[in-house]
Write an enzyme that holds these catalytic residues in place. Structure first.
Site, mmCIF file in Angstrom:
data_model
loop_
_atom_site.group_PDB
_atom_site.id
_atom_site.type_symbol
_atom_site.label_atom_id
_atom_site.label_comp_id
_atom_site.label_asym_id
_atom_site.label_seq_id
_atom_site.Cartn_x
_atom_site.Cartn_y
_atom_site.Cartn_z
ATOM 1 N N ARG A 232 0.794 -1.327 -0.004
ATOM 2 C CA ARG A 232 0.046 -0.125 0.027
ATOM 3 C C ARG A 232 0.801 1.223 -0.065
ATOM 4 O O ARG A 232 1.972 1.248 0.738
ATOM 5 C CB ARG A 232 -0.858 -0.067 1.210
ATOM 6 N N GLU A 261 -3.396 8.340 -5.443
ATOM 7 C CA GLU A 261 -3.408 7.655 -6.911
ATOM 8 C C GLU A 261 -4.688 8.239 -7.499
ATOM 9 O O GLU A 261 -5.497 8.587 -6.854
ATOM 10 C CB GLU A 261 -3.389 6.108 -6.785
ATOM 11 N N HIS A 280 -0.013 0.721 -10.376
ATOM 12 C CA HIS A 280 -1.089 -0.073 -9.367
ATOM 13 C C HIS A 280 -1.581 -1.279 -10.314
ATOM 14 O O HIS A 280 -2.636 -1.471 -10.234
ATOM 15 C CB HIS A 280 -2.139 0.520 -8.802
#
Length: 317
Positions: A232, A261, A280
């Site tokens: 994370r 993000e 991601h």
């Protein structure tokens, strides 16, 4: 699984099945096949009066006040769900892991080997039409320090270990070595391993205990390791990472996740030296992963067992 209570099979048998509007058609068909009942897709402003099961990425506030029996997250991370408010008392929370461990392990191995074979440097030389030999580096015999010894961390360790890389895990169960690890240390005893690791890999979830976990001390304590984050983004203090990169304590970084993000073009992260950001994408969840993990949970609950992907809502994972 802590305070969550397993729903009785009789309750599962009569609970309504709801799915978020964003859940795809193939997942809806799979849920209906597994449960033998129709999926009610879309949430109204009023929670059902009858017990219900819900599948989605987020739990609307309106449904938090209803008789929720079980929420199955289509994602592996549940920090956003749990930070949105108190979790409904007695409601089971499970998550989708699928083949994410395998995907993320291959992602990590790819970047490890790319570094050893100087792939970025050769790609840059090619763009310049330059012919120059660059020595390769053997991965075998070097050390990877992997934070997180759960499913994903173990999958990463197992694949790296298959290449002859020594794998040291950092987890709660220090002293015990899950599959894939040569040994495991506690978070308070990681300094020596940090200093000697060639790669430092984070698979940590985001919890109150891991928020900003990788800060100035840990990055300064690295001996030139490459830092790979597939956990994370908010577990990393980005200013501290930048300082470590600029001092050379951190040899390079591969970041699949960021605290914020998506990163906009002017974000400072794009200017980090010797860093690659991969948006991601290391462990994208497929529709079949959602259905497979939901089915495994359904079968476990029908047999009165705790599902393997149940979340301890107090710990956050």
């Amino acid at each position: 699984m802590s305070e969550n209570v397993l729903p009785a099979p009789s309750l599962l048998a009569r609970a309504r099945l709801l799915a978020a509007p964003t859940v795809g058609a193939s997942v809806v068909r799979g849920l209906e096949r597994v449960t033998g009942r129709p999926v009610e897709q879309g949430f109204s402003g009023t929670p059902p009066e009858e017990p219900f099961i819900c599948v989605g990425a987020a739990l609307p506030d309106a449904l938090r006040g209803g008789p929720l029996v079980w929420f199955h997250s289509v994602n592996a991370g549940t920090d956003t769900l749990l930070s949105a408010g108190p979790w409904p008392s007695g409601a089971l929370l499970t998550r989708t892991v699928g083949r994410m461990g395998e995907r993320i392990a291959q992602y990590v191995l790819a970047w490890v080997l790319a570094g050893c074979q100087s792939v970025p440097e050769f790609a840059a030389q090619h763009a310049r039409a330059e012919w120059r030999r660059i020595p390769s580096e053997l991965a075998s015999g070097q050390t990877a320090l992997i934070y997180g010894t759960g499913r994903i961390g173990s999958a990463v360790a197992g694949l790296l270990r298959g290449c002859g890389i020594r794998t040291v895990g950092v987890g709660r169960g220090a002293g015990t070595a899950p599959a894939g690890f040569d040994r495991v240390v506690g978070a308070d005893d990681d300094a020596e391993s940090l200093a000697s690791a060639r790669w430092v890999v984070s698979t940590l979830p985001l919890t109150p205990a891991t928020d900003g976990f990788f800060g100035a001390d840990r990055f300064a304590g690295m001996g030139g390791a490459t830092f790979i984050n597939v956990g994370r983004g908010a577990t990393v203090d980005m200013r501290a990472l930048e300082a470590g990169l600029r001092s050379g304590a951190v040899g390079g970084a591969v970041l699949d996740v960021l605290p914020e993000e998506p990163a906009v073009p002017g974000d400072r992260c794009w200017q980090l030296p010797r860093t690659v950001i991969t948006s991601h994408s290391a462990g994208i969840t497929a529709d079949e992963d959602v259905v497979t993990d939901f089915a495994a949970c359904w079968q476990a609950l029908a047999a009165g067992r705790v599902p393997g992907t149940a979340v301890d809502v107090r710990r956050g994972y």
